[in-house]
Write a protein that holds these residues in place. Structure first.
Motif, PDB file in Angstrom:
ATOM      1  N   ALA A  88       0.917  -1.052   0.240  1.00 25.16           N
ATOM      2  CA  ALA A  88       0.043   0.019   0.237  1.00 25.16           C
ATOM      3  C   ALA A  88       0.882   1.657  -0.024  1.00 25.16           C
ATOM      4  N   ILE A  89       2.091   1.626   0.944  1.00 22.82           N
ATOM      5  CA  ILE A  89       2.786   2.588   0.543  1.00 22.82           C
ATOM      6  C   ILE A  89       3.416   2.663  -0.410  1.00 22.82           C
ATOM      7  N   LYS A  90       3.822   1.345  -1.452  1.00 22.77           N
ATOM      8  CA  LYS A  90       4.590   1.628  -2.200  1.00 22.77           C
ATOM      9  C   LYS A  90       3.874   2.501  -3.233  1.00 22.77           C
ATOM     10  N   GLN A  91       1.962   2.077  -3.385  1.00 20.20           N
ATOM     11  CA  GLN A  91       1.115   2.563  -4.573  1.00 20.20           C
ATOM     12  C   GLN A  91       0.961   3.810  -4.199  1.00 20.20           C
ATOM     13  N   PHE A  92       0.421   5.149  -2.333  1.00 20.85           N
ATOM     14  CA  PHE A  92       1.285   6.000  -2.569  1.00 20.85           C
ATOM     15  C   PHE A  92       1.928   6.530  -3.053  1.00 20.85           C
ATOM     16  N   GLU A  93       3.057   6.188  -2.358  1.00 24.33           N
ATOM     17  CA  GLU A  93       4.051   6.950  -2.998  1.00 24.33           C
ATOM     18  C   GLU A  93       3.999   7.091  -4.594  1.00 24.33           C
ATOM     19  N   LYS A  94       3.346   6.101  -5.215  1.00 28.18           N
ATOM     20  CA  LYS A  94       3.934   5.931  -6.684  1.00 28.18           C
ATOM     21  C   LYS A  94       3.364   6.668  -7.091  1.00 28.18           C
ATOM     22  N   TYR A  95       1.570   7.235  -7.028  1.00 29.23           N
ATOM     23  CA  TYR A  95       0.618   8.308  -6.807  1.00 29.23           C
ATOM     24  C   TYR A  95       1.235   9.641  -6.170  1.00 29.23           C
ATOM     25  N   LEU A  96       2.266  10.070  -5.511  1.00 28.48           N
ATOM     26  CA  LEU A  96       2.340  11.126  -5.120  1.00 28.48           C
ATOM     27  C   LEU A  96       3.907  12.032  -5.868  1.00 28.48           C
ATOM     28  N   ALA A  97       4.696  10.860  -6.392  1.00 26.58           N
ATOM     29  CA  ALA A  97       5.760  10.774  -7.124  1.00 26.58           C
ATOM     30  C   ALA A  97       5.318  11.291  -8.832  1.00 26.58           C
ATOM     31  N   SER A  98       4.008  11.127  -8.935  1.00 27.97           N
ATOM     32  CA  SER A  98       3.827  11.284  -9.976  1.00 27.97           C
ATOM     33  C   SER A  98       3.677  12.466 -10.809  1.00 27.97           C
ATOM     34  N   GLY A  99       3.008  12.841  -9.481  1.00 20.53           N
ATOM     35  CA  GLY A  99       2.832  14.513  -9.857  1.00 20.53           C
ATOM     36  C   GLY A  99       2.595  14.830 -10.171  1.00 20.53           C
ATOM     37  N   LYS A 100       1.136  14.629 -10.788  1.00 18.71           N
ATOM     38  CA  LYS A 100       0.368  14.940 -12.007  1.00 18.71           C
ATOM     39  C   LYS A 100      -1.565  14.701 -11.478  1.00 18.71           C
ATOM     40  N   ASN A 101      -2.178  16.133 -11.898  1.00 21.21           N
ATOM     41  CA  ASN A 101      -3.461  15.533 -11.077  1.00 21.21           C
ATOM     42  C   ASN A 101      -3.476  14.998  -9.612  1.00 21.21           C
ATOM     43  N   LEU A 102      -3.153  15.844  -8.308  1.00 14.73           N
ATOM     44  CA  LEU A 102      -3.197  14.976  -7.251  1.00 14.73           C
ATOM     45  C   LEU A 102      -4.039  15.696  -6.808  1.00 14.73           C
ATOM     46  N   ALA A 103      -5.182  15.678  -6.718  1.00 16.34           N
ATOM     47  CA  ALA A 103      -6.522  16.134  -6.155  1.00 16.34           C
ATOM     48  C   ALA A 103      -6.444  15.026  -5.558  1.00 16.34           C
ATOM     49  N   LEU A 104      -6.014  13.850  -4.681  1.00 14.79           N
ATOM     50  CA  LEU A 104      -6.081  13.330  -3.049  1.00 14.79           C
ATOM     51  C   LEU A 104      -4.344  12.937  -3.125  1.00 14.79           C
ATOM     52  N   ALA A 105      -3.625  14.387  -3.148  1.00 13.00           N
ATOM     53  CA  ALA A 105      -2.760  14.051  -2.295  1.00 13.00           C
ATOM     54  C   ALA A 105      -2.926  14.072  -1.187  1.00 13.00           C
ATOM     55  N   LYS A 106      -3.838  14.649  -0.515  1.00 14.22           N
ATOM     56  CA  LYS A 106      -3.476  14.956   1.360  1.00 14.22           C
ATOM     57  C   LYS A 106      -3.779  13.537   1.733  1.00 14.22           C
ATOM     58  N   GLN A 107      -4.880  13.172   1.242  1.00 13.23           N
ATOM     59  CA  GLN A 107      -5.421  11.935   1.737  1.00 13.23           C
ATOM     60  C   GLN A 107      -4.060  10.708   1.522  1.00 13.23           C
ATOM     61  N   ALA A 108      -3.520  10.564   0.435  1.00 10.33           N
ATOM     62  CA  ALA A 108      -2.527  10.030   0.232  1.00 10.33           C
ATOM     63  C   ALA A 108      -1.337  10.407   1.288  1.00 10.33           C
ATOM     64  N   GLU A 109      -0.855  11.223   1.678  1.00  3.96           N
ATOM     65  CA  GLU A 109      -0.167  11.233   2.985  1.00  3.96           C
ATOM     66  C   GLU A 109      -0.439  11.094   4.099  1.00  3.96           C
ATOM     67  N   ALA A 110      -2.082  11.727   4.147  1.00  7.67           N
ATOM     68  CA  ALA A 110      -2.636  11.433   5.174  1.00  7.67           C
ATOM     69  C   ALA A 110      -2.088   8.839   5.367  1.00  7.67           C
ATOM     70  N   ARG A 111      -2.885   8.262   4.659  1.00  3.85           N
ATOM     71  CA  ARG A 111      -2.446   7.447   4.948  1.00  3.85           C
ATOM     72  C   ARG A 111      -1.335   7.119   4.778  1.00  3.85           C
ATOM     73  N   LEU A 112      -0.724   7.464   4.316  1.00  2.00           N
ATOM     74  CA  LEU A 112       0.983   7.071   4.517  1.00  2.00           C
ATOM     75  C   LEU A 112       1.487   7.422   6.080  1.00  2.00           C
ATOM     76  N   ALA A 113       1.115   8.051   6.700  1.00  6.27           N
ATOM     77  CA  ALA A 113       1.608   9.031   8.018  1.00  6.27           C
ATOM     78  C   ALA A 113       0.919   7.806   9.177  1.00  6.27           C
ATOM     79  N   VAL A 114      -0.204   7.362   8.682  1.00  5.07           N
ATOM     80  CA  VAL A 114      -0.877   5.553   9.662  1.00  5.07           C
ATOM     81  C   VAL A 114       0.297   4.430   9.459  1.00  5.07           C
ATOM     82  N   LEU A 115       0.430   4.797   7.674  1.00  5.85           N
ATOM     83  CA  LEU A 115       0.721   3.043   7.641  1.00  5.85           C
ATOM     84  C   LEU A 115       2.340   3.059   7.837  1.00  5.85           C
ATOM     85  N   ARG A 116       3.481   4.013   7.306  1.00  8.74           N
ATOM     86  CA  ARG A 116       4.746   3.467   7.596  1.00  8.74           C
ATOM     87  C   ARG A 116       5.175   3.332   9.129  1.00  8.74           C
TER      88      ARG A 116
END
Length: 325
Positions: free
Chosen positions: A288-316
Motif C-alpha cells: 500500500a505504501i509503495k502504491q501511495f508513493e507512486k501516486y504522489l511521485a507522479s506529480g500530476k492530477n494530485l487531487a487526492l494528495a492530502k489523503q495519500a499523505e494522511a494514509r502514509l502517515a498511518v501506514l509507515r
C-alpha cells in the motif's frame, strides 16, 4: 469531449461571382478547388500546398484561409492552424464556427483562458451556436464552475432537440455533468438516451457504469463496464471502473487484476496507484505504501494528495513496528 474540425469550405457563389471580375480571386479560387479535391482524397499535405498557392495569389481569400487551417489541424500543425484562423477572423470577426474551432485549439494547447474567451466570442455574435455552448460547458466543468457549466450543457441539449437532432454527445456531456454534481437520477436519464443512440459506445457505457457505481449498484456497473470493453478492449478507464466495482463487491483479486490492466494500458493513469493503495491498506501495508508513493511521485492530477499523505502517515509506523518484530 469537444468538437474539433469542421467541414472544408466550398467556394461560395459570392466568391465565384467576385472572382469573375478579379483575376487574382479567380486564380485563387481554382487553387482552392484543387485543394478541396486533394483533401477529399485524403491528401491534406497536397491540399495545403494548393491553399497556400491561393493565399499567395489572394491573401484575403476567406475559403483558402479557412481550409488551410482545417488541413493544418489534420496534419497536427496546431500553431499554424491557429494563425490562419486568426487571420480569417480579422476579415470576418463574427464567425461563430471559426471562433469555436480556435477555442478548441487553445483548449488543447492548455490555454484555457484564451479558449474560454474564444467560445464566449462565438456566443456573443451567435447566442444559439450549439457547439460553442457545449465546449464552453465542458471547459467550465473542468474548472469546477459547475453552475455555469450546467447552463451551457443544458442549452446545447435544448438546441439540438429543437433542431430535431438526438445527439449522443450532448446527452453524454450533460449526463456526466449531472454525475459530477451528484444527481444520479438525471445522469442515468441522459446517459440512457445517449446509449439508445449508440448502444455500443465505450464512452457512453463506461459513464453509465460510473453512475451505477456511485449509486451503489456495483453488479449493474460491471455490466456496463463490460459493454464498454466489448467495444474497446483497451479502454483503461473501463478497467479502472471495473476494479472499483469488484472492490465494492469484496473481490480483491479481481479488483487488483482490473487495476493492473488499467495501468498496463495507460502508464500515466496515476489515480489507479491511489486505488491500489486503498486496496492493499489492510492486507498488505508495505505494498500500500509503495502504491501511495507512486501516486504522489507522479506529480500530476494530485487531487487526492492530502489523503495519500494522511494514509502514509498511518501506514509507515505500522510497517516499522512489523519490521522490528
Amino acid at each position: 469531449m469537444k468538437t474539433i474540425i469542421g467541414m472544408l469550405a466550398v467556394l461560395s457563389l459570392a466568391s465565384l461571382a467576385q472572382g469573375a471580375d478579379d483575376p487574382a480571386l479567380a486564380a485563387a479560387g481554382k487553387y482552392v478547388q484543387r485543394g478541396n479535391e486533394f483533401a477529399q482524397k485524403g491528401s491534406p499535405a497536397r491540399a495545403k500546398a494548393e491553399y497556400l498557392k491561393a493565399l499567395k495569389t489572394a491573401p484575403s481569400h476567406l475559403d483558402a484561409l479557412y481550409n488551410v487551417a482545417v488541413v493544418c489541424e489534420q496534419l497536427n500543425q496546431r500553431d499554424e492552424a491557429m494563425g490562419y484562423y486568426r487571420k480569417y477572423l480579422e476579415l470576418k470577426p463574427n464567425d461563430a464556427d471559426v471562433w469555436t474551432q480556435l477555442g478548441v485549439l487553445y483548449d488543447d494547447a492548455g490555454q484555457k483562458a484564451e479558449a474560454q474567451a474564444a467560445y464566449e466570442k462565438a456566443l456573443a455574435g451567435h447566442p444559439n451556436f450549439g457547439r460553442a455552448h457545449h465546449n464552453l460547458g465542458v471547459l467550465l466543468k473542468e474548472q469546477g464552475k459547475l453552475k455555469e457549466a450546467g447552463e451551457h450543457l443544458k442549452k446545447y441539449v435544448e438546441l439540438e432537440e429543437a433542431a430535431g437532432r438526438h445527439n449522443g454527445e450532448a446527452y453524454y456531456s450533460l449526463g456526466t455533468y449531472y454525475l459530477g454534481v451528484g444527481n444520479a437520477r438525471d445522469a442515468k436519464l441522459m446517459l440512457q438516451r445517449a446509449i439508445e443512440i449508440d448502444p455500443q459506445s465505450a464512452l457512453f457505457n463506461n459513464a453509465m457504469g460510473d453512475v451505477y457505481l456511485v449509486d451503489k449498484e456495483p453488479k449493474v456497473a460491471l455490466v456496463y463496464y463490460q459493454k464498454a470493453l466489448e467495444k474497446d478492449p483497451k479502454y483503461a478507464l473501463a478497467f479502472s471502473g471495473m476494479g472499483d466495482a469488484y472492490r465494492d463487491l469484496g473481490d480483491v483479486a479481481a479488483a487488483e487484476k482490473s487495476y493492473r490492466r488499467a495501468l498496463e494500458l495507460r502508464g500515466d493513469y496515476n489515480l489507479v496507484y491511489f486505488k491500489l493503495g486503498e486496496l492493499y491498506e489492510k492486507a498488505n501495508p508495505v505494498e500500500a505504501i509503495k502504491q501511495f508513493e507512486k501516486y504522489l511521485a507522479s506529480g500530476k492530477n494530485l487531487a487526492l494528495a492530502k489523503q495519500a499523505e494522511a494514509r502514509l502517515a498511518v501506514l509507515r509506523p505500522v510497517v516499522e513496528v512489523q519490521q522490528i518484530k
